[in-house]
Design an enzyme around this catalytic site. Structure first.
Site, PDB file in Angstrom:
ATOM      1  N   HIS A  78       2.528 -16.568   6.864  1.00  0.00           N
ATOM      2  CA  HIS A  78       2.076 -15.782   5.714  1.00  0.00           C
ATOM      3  C   HIS A  78       2.324 -14.289   5.912  1.00  0.00           C
ATOM      4  O   HIS A  78       1.905 -13.468   5.106  1.00  0.00           O
ATOM      5  CB  HIS A  78       0.577 -16.057   5.480  1.00  0.00           C
ATOM      6  CG  HIS A  78       0.080 -15.646   4.147  1.00  0.00           C
ATOM      7  ND1 HIS A  78      -1.014 -14.836   3.973  1.00  0.00           N
ATOM      8  CD2 HIS A  78       0.535 -15.928   2.909  1.00  0.00           C
ATOM      9  CE1 HIS A  78      -1.215 -14.631   2.689  1.00  0.00           C
ATOM     10  NE2 HIS A  78      -0.294 -15.287   2.019  1.00  0.00           N
ATOM     11  N   ASP A 113      15.638   0.403  10.800  1.00  0.00           N
ATOM     12  CA  ASP A 113      16.116   1.173  11.951  1.00  0.00           C
ATOM     13  C   ASP A 113      15.054   1.307  13.049  1.00  0.00           C
ATOM     14  O   ASP A 113      15.022   2.311  13.761  1.00  0.00           O
ATOM     15  CB  ASP A 113      16.609   2.558  11.517  1.00  0.00           C
ATOM     16  CG  ASP A 113      17.990   2.494  10.863  1.00  0.00           C
ATOM     17  OD1 ASP A 113      18.660   1.457  11.010  1.00  0.00           O
ATOM     18  OD2 ASP A 113      18.387   3.475  10.216  1.00  0.00           O
ATOM     19  N   HIS A 137      -4.861  -9.698  -5.200  1.00  0.00           N
ATOM     20  CA  HIS A 137      -4.079 -10.262  -4.097  1.00  0.00           C
ATOM     21  C   HIS A 137      -4.134  -9.357  -2.868  1.00  0.00           C
ATOM     22  O   HIS A 137      -3.677  -9.740  -1.788  1.00  0.00           O
ATOM     23  CB  HIS A 137      -2.628 -10.490  -4.525  1.00  0.00           C
ATOM     24  CG  HIS A 137      -1.853 -11.370  -3.601  1.00  0.00           C
ATOM     25  ND1 HIS A 137      -0.979 -10.870  -2.662  1.00  0.00           N
ATOM     26  CD2 HIS A 137      -1.829 -12.720  -3.456  1.00  0.00           C
ATOM     27  CE1 HIS A 137      -0.449 -11.880  -1.977  1.00  0.00           C
ATOM     28  NE2 HIS A 137      -0.936 -13.012  -2.444  1.00  0.00           N
ATOM     29  N   LYS A 190      -5.525  -7.412   0.387  1.00  0.00           N
ATOM     30  CA  LYS A 190      -6.436  -7.778   1.463  1.00  0.00           C
ATOM     31  C   LYS A 190      -6.675  -6.524   2.305  1.00  0.00           C
ATOM     32  O   LYS A 190      -5.785  -6.084   3.045  1.00  0.00           O
ATOM     33  CB  LYS A 190      -5.840  -8.882   2.358  1.00  0.00           C
ATOM     34  CG  LYS A 190      -5.318 -10.113   1.586  1.00  0.00           C
ATOM     35  CD  LYS A 190      -3.832 -10.048   1.450  1.00  0.00           C
ATOM     36  CE  LYS A 190      -3.180 -11.337   1.020  1.00  0.00           C
ATOM     37  NZ  LYS A 190      -3.668 -12.025  -0.128  1.00  0.00           N
ATOM     38  N   ASP A 202     -17.394   1.998   7.875  1.00  0.00           N
ATOM     39  CA  ASP A 202     -17.961   3.302   8.224  1.00  0.00           C
ATOM     40  C   ASP A 202     -17.152   4.466   7.664  1.00  0.00           C
ATOM     41  O   ASP A 202     -17.153   5.568   8.216  1.00  0.00           O
ATOM     42  CB  ASP A 202     -18.086   3.442   9.745  1.00  0.00           C
ATOM     43  CG  ASP A 202     -19.105   2.484  10.329  1.00  0.00           C
ATOM     44  OD1 ASP A 202     -19.934   1.962   9.560  1.00  0.00           O
ATOM     45  OD2 ASP A 202     -19.067   2.241  11.555  1.00  0.00           O
TER      46      ASP A 202
END
Length: 527
Positions: free
Chosen positions: A185, A192, A424, A426, A431
């Site tokens: 996934h 480069d 979608h 994530k 803090d």
């Protein structure tokens, strides 16, 4: 076996459940097998790139006191995220390494592969690694790239059955379910050996904001020490026994080639379908990239995770470690507050225990996930709903994205007011100074079966951008789930308008009952 979640869950069970007739036919078919691997020489990134333009730009953009640190730039909107990819591909002089779960055979897919073909044609070494599950959908594009002398395409964890539609290939491969249920996934682009893009986006129109149904997603442009780690990780995947050359295992070529896939100029024109937005091209032309610098920690599953489900490896018992669980443990060490954004959120009993411990220490926790109307996988949402009340009762602020509200927000920029946005991205902020961005969902599939990667970055500046910029503003398009009385009932309150609903929006009683019944037959670790 599990009912699938696209693009994350393995589709075998949905296909099995839907067509008993096909099942019966498949039972009579001979099981397929892969050809034995041919001898090959290991291939590694070339670090001798100091004379390349990108290397010189990175050197000019790196502060004198940044030894051991990494530089980052958020790519929140689809336009800049797309432009950044093309900018790196077009400016690469020595090598391009790309790794992704899926490439769609749409305008974005044609343009992306077309740009890689042009790079190979001008002498850049191109290595493209794609998870095999949906690779057949872009077979013509991948074969066109592989024909370039400077390019090579490999497929990760290929199914034994190589011919025919996906349903038949899955059914003829079901004897190796323990292995093929483990997918790669990861998302990564390296130019480069000096600049990288990683995050949540696959290659397809929906991930860059085109069409009425689009994904709200997030990537990072990275430089510095993290790129060296990501490059080494790519080499490990590329040289893994789970990665097979396209020429060795092949892809069914029965699908018609997408229009213009052979013509670089057509592929370039296809890029115009993505809304133009400012990206890093101008900064690259000026020779200096504005980046936030900080110390980064990479969480990544090894490619060997795929082989743990192979027949010769013994029982396919899910492991209790890995990138997701490591990242979650790090996030839980926060002192004051934590915001977690995950399209799929299934905490399980272990997750509930972690949340309870964090709350007992006084950690304020907020979670944003998809609502029933926004999710593309109702079964996964139904499983999340099993834990939702307990999470709320632990004092967690739970938010669920409204697909229509997210679509209206984008519609103000000239898109259709009927657009539907789905989460979608994530990411997490702990803090207000540490940021996690990656490919991982907070669910058992990401934690126990898939290979995932994520970067945990110590940067108050990045944290501020996430919380107060476009990524954080998506909370305004959500419902806040609150307790209603002492009987365990919940209420959904609009963050923007304060409207309160006593029933979950977008999830009727009949649909809930059906999914609840189906979930009885689906092991949670496969969701």
């Amino acid at each position: 076996m599990a009912l699938p979640r696209l693009p994350l869950l393995h589709p075998a069970v949905r296909l099995l459940a839907r067509t008993v007739a096909v099942l019966a036919a498949a039972a009579l078919a001979a099981c397929a097998s892969l050809p034995p691997p041919a001898p090959r020489t290991a291939s590694f990134a070339d670090d001798d790139v100091a004379d390349t333009t990108l290397a010189q730009i990175v050197a000019a953009s790196t502060p004198a006191d940044a030894a051991g640190l990494s530089g980052f730039r958020l790519l929140a909107d689809g336009g800049p995220a797309w432009e950044a990819r093309l900018a790196l591909i077009d400016r690469a002089e020595r090598s391009l390494d790309a790794q992704t779960y899926s490439i769609a055979a749409d305008a974005s897919g044609r343009a992306f592969v077309g740009a890689l073909r042009r790079a190979a044609a001008r002498g850049v070494r191109v290595r493209l690694l794609v998870d095999d599950l949906y690779a057949h959908e872009s077979a013509a594009l991948l074969h066109a790239l592989a024909r370039q002398p400077m390019a090579e395409v490999r497929l990760f964890n290929p199914l034994p059955a190589r011919e025919g539609p996906l349903a038949l290939r899955l059914l003829r491969s079901v004897h190796e379910f323990g292995r093929i249920n483990r997918r790669m996934h990861n998302k990564l682009l390296l130019a480069d050996h000096r600049l990288a893009i990683t995050g949540g986006r696959n290659i397809g129109d929906a991930y860059f904001g085109t069409g009425d149904a689009f994904f709200i997603d997030l990537d990072l442009l990275a430089a510095g020490a993290a790129v060296q780690e990501l490059s080494a990780l790519f080499d490990r995947f590329w040289n893994s026994t789970a990665s097979r050359p396209l020429a060795e295992v092949g892809l069914a070529a029965d699908a018609a080639a997408p229009p213009g896939h052979e013509a670089p100029e057509d592929a370039a024109a296809a890029a115009g379908t993505v809304p133009p937005s400012p990206g890093p091209s101008q900064a690259l032309d000026q020779g200096r990239l504005p980046l936030h610098w900080g110390r980064a920690r990479l969480f990544a599953d090894p490619p060997e995770r795929a082989s743990r489900g192979a027949p010769h490896a013994g029982p396919a018992e899910p492991e209790r470690d890995g990138a997701v669980l490591g990242a979650v443990a790090a996030l839980a060490q926060g002192d004051s507050e934590l915001l977690v954004v995950s399209p799929y959120f299934i905490p399980g009993s272990e997750g509930l225990a972690r949340i309870a411990a964090a709350r007992a220490r006084g950690l304020q926790v907020r979670v944003l996930t998809n609502s029933a109307s926004a999710t593309d996988e109702p079964l996964a949402h139904a499983r999340y709903a099993v834990y939702r009340r307990q999470v709320v009762e632990l004092g967690v602020e739970v938010y669920e994205l409204s697909a229509t509200l997210a679509g209206r927000r984008r519609g103000t920029a000239g898109d259709s007011a009927s657009s539907h946005g789905r989460l979608h991205a994530k990411w997490a902020v702990v803090d207000r100074r540490r940021v996690l961005v990656g490919s991982m969902n907070l669910d058992p599939r990401s934690a126990l079966l898939n290979t995932e990667l994520g970067l945990l970055i110590d940067s108050p500046e990045l944290a501020h951008e996430l919380l107060h910029g476009a990524p954080g503003q998506v909370l305004d398009d959500a419902w806040r789930v609150r307790p209603a009385g002492s009987n365990g009932a919940l209420v959904w309150q609009g963050v923007r308008d304060g409207q309160a609903l006593a029933a979950e929006p977008g999830f009727g009683a009949g649909r809930r009952l059906l999914l609840s019944l189906l979930s009885l037959f689906v092991p949670e670790e496969l969701l």
